[in-house]
Design a protein around this motif. Sequence first.
Motif, PDB file in Angstrom:
ATOM      1  N   MET A   1       0.841  -1.186   0.000  1.00  0.00           N
ATOM      2  CA  MET A   1       0.000   0.000   0.000  1.00  0.00           C
ATOM      3  C   MET A   1       0.881   1.243   0.000  1.00  0.00           C
ATOM      4  SD  MET A   1      -3.520   0.226   0.953  1.00  0.00           S
ATOM      5  CE  MET A   1      -4.437   0.948   2.257  1.00  0.00           C
ATOM      6  N   ASN A   2       0.426   2.274  -0.682  1.00  0.00           N
ATOM      7  CA  ASN A   2       1.106   3.564  -0.717  1.00  0.00           C
ATOM      8  C   ASN A   2       2.500   3.484  -1.333  1.00  0.00           C
ATOM      9  OD1 ASN A   2      -1.144   4.156   0.769  1.00  0.00           O
ATOM     10  ND2 ASN A   2      -0.064   4.576   2.657  1.00  0.00           N
ATOM     11  N   ASP A   3       2.731   2.527  -2.206  1.00  0.00           N
ATOM     12  CA  ASP A   3       4.049   2.354  -2.797  1.00  0.00           C
ATOM     13  C   ASP A   3       4.114   3.061  -4.145  1.00  0.00           C
ATOM     14  OD1 ASP A   3       6.506   1.572  -3.709  1.00  0.00           O
ATOM     15  OD2 ASP A   3       6.206  -0.550  -3.304  1.00  0.00           O
ATOM     16  N   LEU A   4       4.736   4.229  -4.143  1.00  0.00           N
ATOM     17  CA  LEU A   4       4.834   5.013  -5.374  1.00  0.00           C
ATOM     18  C   LEU A   4       5.709   4.314  -6.417  1.00  0.00           C
ATOM     19  CD1 LEU A   4       5.223   8.473  -3.640  1.00  0.00           C
ATOM     20  CD2 LEU A   4       3.287   7.751  -5.030  1.00  0.00           C
ATOM     21  N   GLN A   5       6.654   3.513  -5.966  1.00  0.00           N
ATOM     22  CA  GLN A   5       7.578   2.856  -6.893  1.00  0.00           C
ATOM     23  C   GLN A   5       6.875   1.833  -7.779  1.00  0.00           C
ATOM     24  OE1 GLN A   5      10.982   1.032  -5.069  1.00  0.00           O
ATOM     25  NE2 GLN A   5      12.062   0.894  -7.004  1.00  0.00           N
ATOM     26  N   THR A   6       5.991   1.038  -7.176  1.00  0.00           N
ATOM     27  CA  THR A   6       5.362  -0.031  -7.944  1.00  0.00           C
ATOM     28  C   THR A   6       3.973   0.339  -8.464  1.00  0.00           C
ATOM     29  OG1 THR A   6       4.487  -1.025  -5.929  1.00  0.00           O
ATOM     30  CG2 THR A   6       6.642  -1.823  -6.702  1.00  0.00           C
ATOM     31  N   ALA A   7       3.482   1.512  -8.095  1.00  0.00           N
ATOM     32  CA  ALA A   7       2.149   1.920  -8.553  1.00  0.00           C
ATOM     33  C   ALA A   7       2.126   2.024 -10.067  1.00  0.00           C
ATOM     34  CB  ALA A   7       1.776   3.273  -7.941  1.00  0.00           C
ATOM     35  N   PRO A   8       1.075   1.486 -10.706  1.00  0.00           N
ATOM     36  CA  PRO A   8       0.977   1.604 -12.158  1.00  0.00           C
ATOM     37  C   PRO A   8       0.665   3.029 -12.604  1.00  0.00           C
ATOM     38  CG  PRO A   8      -0.978   0.547 -11.264  1.00  0.00           C
ATOM     39  CD  PRO A   8      -0.023   0.723 -10.123  1.00  0.00           C
ATOM     40  N   ALA A   9       0.119   3.844 -11.678  1.00  0.00           N
ATOM     41  CA  ALA A   9      -0.240   5.226 -11.988  1.00  0.00           C
ATOM     42  C   ALA A   9      -0.224   6.035 -10.702  1.00  0.00           C
ATOM     43  CB  ALA A   9      -1.631   5.291 -12.620  1.00  0.00           C
ATOM     44  N   ILE A  10       0.032   7.341 -10.845  1.00  0.00           N
ATOM     45  CA  ILE A  10      -0.007   8.267  -9.719  1.00  0.00           C
ATOM     46  C   ILE A  10      -0.986   9.381 -10.072  1.00  0.00           C
ATOM     47  CG2 ILE A  10       1.293   9.947  -8.333  1.00  0.00           C
ATOM     48  CD1 ILE A  10       3.820   8.246  -8.923  1.00  0.00           C
ATOM     49  N   VAL A  11      -1.898   9.693  -9.150  1.00  0.00           N
ATOM     50  CA  VAL A  11      -2.804  10.819  -9.318  1.00  0.00           C
ATOM     51  C   VAL A  11      -2.423  11.868  -8.281  1.00  0.00           C
ATOM     52  CG1 VAL A  11      -5.192  11.635  -9.202  1.00  0.00           C
ATOM     53  CG2 VAL A  11      -4.682   9.395 -10.223  1.00  0.00           C
ATOM     54  N   VAL A  12      -2.001  13.041  -8.761  1.00  0.00           N
ATOM     55  CA  VAL A  12      -1.670  14.155  -7.884  1.00  0.00           C
ATOM     56  C   VAL A  12      -2.983  14.860  -7.578  1.00  0.00           C
ATOM     57  CG1 VAL A  12      -0.275  16.224  -7.576  1.00  0.00           C
ATOM     58  CG2 VAL A  12       0.590  14.343  -9.000  1.00  0.00           C
ATOM     59  N   MET A  13      -3.349  14.909  -6.295  1.00  0.00           N
ATOM     60  CA  MET A  13      -4.680  15.374  -5.911  1.00  0.00           C
ATOM     61  C   MET A  13      -4.621  16.464  -4.847  1.00  0.00           C
ATOM     62  SD  MET A  13      -6.087  12.670  -3.086  1.00  0.00           S
ATOM     63  CE  MET A  13      -7.061  13.984  -2.404  1.00  0.00           C
ATOM     64  N   GLY A  14      -5.750  17.148  -4.702  1.00  0.00           N
ATOM     65  CA  GLY A  14      -5.895  18.164  -3.673  1.00  0.00           C
ATOM     66  C   GLY A  14      -6.782  19.295  -4.163  1.00  0.00           C
ATOM     67  N   VAL A  15      -6.987  20.262  -3.301  1.00  0.00           N
ATOM     68  CA  VAL A  15      -7.854  21.390  -3.622  1.00  0.00           C
ATOM     69  C   VAL A  15      -7.225  22.291  -4.681  1.00  0.00           C
ATOM     70  CG1 VAL A  15      -8.940  21.398  -1.331  1.00  0.00           C
ATOM     71  CG2 VAL A  15      -6.906  22.815  -1.756  1.00  0.00           C
ATOM     72  N   ALA A  16      -8.030  23.177  -5.248  1.00  0.00           N
ATOM     73  CA  ALA A  16      -7.538  24.155  -6.212  1.00  0.00           C
ATOM     74  C   ALA A  16      -6.404  24.953  -5.582  1.00  0.00           C
ATOM     75  CB  ALA A  16      -8.682  25.087  -6.624  1.00  0.00           C
ATOM     76  N   GLY A  17      -5.345  25.137  -6.340  1.00  0.00           N
ATOM     77  CA  GLY A  17      -4.222  25.924  -5.864  1.00  0.00           C
ATOM     78  C   GLY A  17      -3.161  25.159  -5.113  1.00  0.00           C
ATOM     79  N   CYS A  18      -3.324  23.835  -4.963  1.00  0.00           N
ATOM     80  CA  CYS A  18      -2.338  23.069  -4.200  1.00  0.00           C
ATOM     81  C   CYS A  18      -1.092  22.747  -5.024  1.00  0.00           C
ATOM     82  CB  CYS A  18      -2.947  21.788  -3.626  1.00  0.00           C
ATOM     83  SG  CYS A  18      -3.319  20.527  -4.845  1.00  0.00           S
ATOM     84  N   GLY A  19      -1.164  22.919  -6.341  1.00  0.00           N
ATOM     85  CA  GLY A  19       0.004  22.660  -7.185  1.00  0.00           C
ATOM     86  C   GLY A  19      -0.065  21.378  -7.980  1.00  0.00           C
ATOM     87  N   LYS A  20      -1.275  20.860  -8.200  1.00  0.00           N
ATOM     88  CA  LYS A  20      -1.427  19.581  -8.912  1.00  0.00           C
ATOM     89  C   LYS A  20      -0.743  19.592 -10.278  1.00  0.00           C
ATOM     90  CE  LYS A  20      -5.910  19.764  -8.623  1.00  0.00           C
ATOM     91  NZ  LYS A  20      -6.166  20.828  -7.637  1.00  0.00           N
ATOM     92  N   THR A  21      -0.993  20.634 -11.058  1.00  0.00           N
ATOM     93  CA  THR A  21      -0.431  20.682 -12.411  1.00  0.00           C
ATOM     94  C   THR A  21       1.080  20.834 -12.376  1.00  0.00           C
ATOM     95  OG1 THR A  21      -2.479  21.532 -13.351  1.00  0.00           O
ATOM     96  CG2 THR A  21      -0.464  21.934 -14.608  1.00  0.00           C
ATOM     97  N   ALA A  22       1.577  21.779 -11.594  1.00  0.00           N
ATOM     98  CA  ALA A  22       3.027  22.015 -11.540  1.00  0.00           C
ATOM     99  C   ALA A  22       3.768  20.781 -11.032  1.00  0.00           C
ATOM    100  CB  ALA A  22       3.326  23.224 -10.657  1.00  0.00           C
ATOM    101  N   VAL A  23       3.267  20.179  -9.958  1.00  0.00           N
ATOM    102  CA  VAL A  23       3.910  18.981  -9.411  1.00  0.00           C
ATOM    103  C   VAL A  23       3.736  17.812 -10.376  1.00  0.00           C
ATOM    104  CG1 VAL A  23       3.830  17.262  -7.541  1.00  0.00           C
ATOM    105  CG2 VAL A  23       3.760  19.719  -7.006  1.00  0.00           C
ATOM    106  N   GLY A  24       2.536  17.655 -10.926  1.00  0.00           N
ATOM    107  CA  GLY A  24       2.286  16.554 -11.852  1.00  0.00           C
ATOM    108  C   GLY A  24       3.180  16.599 -13.075  1.00  0.00           C
ATOM    109  N   GLU A  25       3.303  17.783 -13.670  1.00  0.00           N
ATOM    110  CA  GLU A  25       4.166  17.915 -14.855  1.00  0.00           C
ATOM    111  C   GLU A  25       5.624  17.615 -14.512  1.00  0.00           C
ATOM    112  OE1 GLU A  25       1.863  21.240 -17.581  1.00  0.00           O
ATOM    113  OE2 GLU A  25       3.288  21.952 -16.098  1.00  0.00           O
ATOM    114  N   ALA A  26       6.103  18.163 -13.397  1.00  0.00           N
ATOM    115  CA  ALA A  26       7.496  17.947 -12.997  1.00  0.00           C
ATOM    116  C   ALA A  26       7.749  16.487 -12.619  1.00  0.00           C
ATOM    117  CB  ALA A  26       7.857  18.876 -11.840  1.00  0.00           C
TER     118      ALA A  26
END
Length: 170
Positions: free
Chosen positions: A1-26
């Motif tokens: 559980m919560n293993d970013l290494q083996t996850a087939p996908a990552i969804v960057v989540m949170g409220v508006a303004g938390c940085g989803k796009t900037a963090v997701g792109e990077a």
Amino acid sequence: MNDLQTAPAIVVMGVAGCGKTAVGEALAKALSADFIEGDRLHPPENVARMARGEPLTDALRAGWLDAIGENIAASVAGGRKPVAACSALKRSYRDRLSRFCPGMVFLYLKIDRETAWRRVANRKGHFMPASLVDSQFATLEEPAADEQAVTVDGTRSVAAIVKEVVDRGG
């Protein structure tokens, strides 16, 4: 559980303004992954509604969540690891997305209301007005301990967040 290494996908989540796009792109760049911008998948009527300062209902979010889920599934089916930016504010939304790709992990960028409001108010050219920040927090159900989610401080720099995720084995 919560293993970013083996996850087939990552969804960057949170409220508006938390940085989803900037963090997701990077993060997608750092992982040589596909980036899926959830905001681009909103139907025009959702964008118009939010631009008028009207929060979306669960029913209005359903098709949008399915579009994101379908894009995630297509990326995984193509042998790629996707990183998607999607608010995924409620557990039911995260459960809906997870049906498209079991094992996906949510990266929750946690921020306070004041930071979110300031960031949204200072954005240029985005359909989401700062007046909707409070509705985002009202809707937010932070990931529970039994969900496949990792929480990070969304007030940190994009580089620091990405480094933490990559160091964890993202």
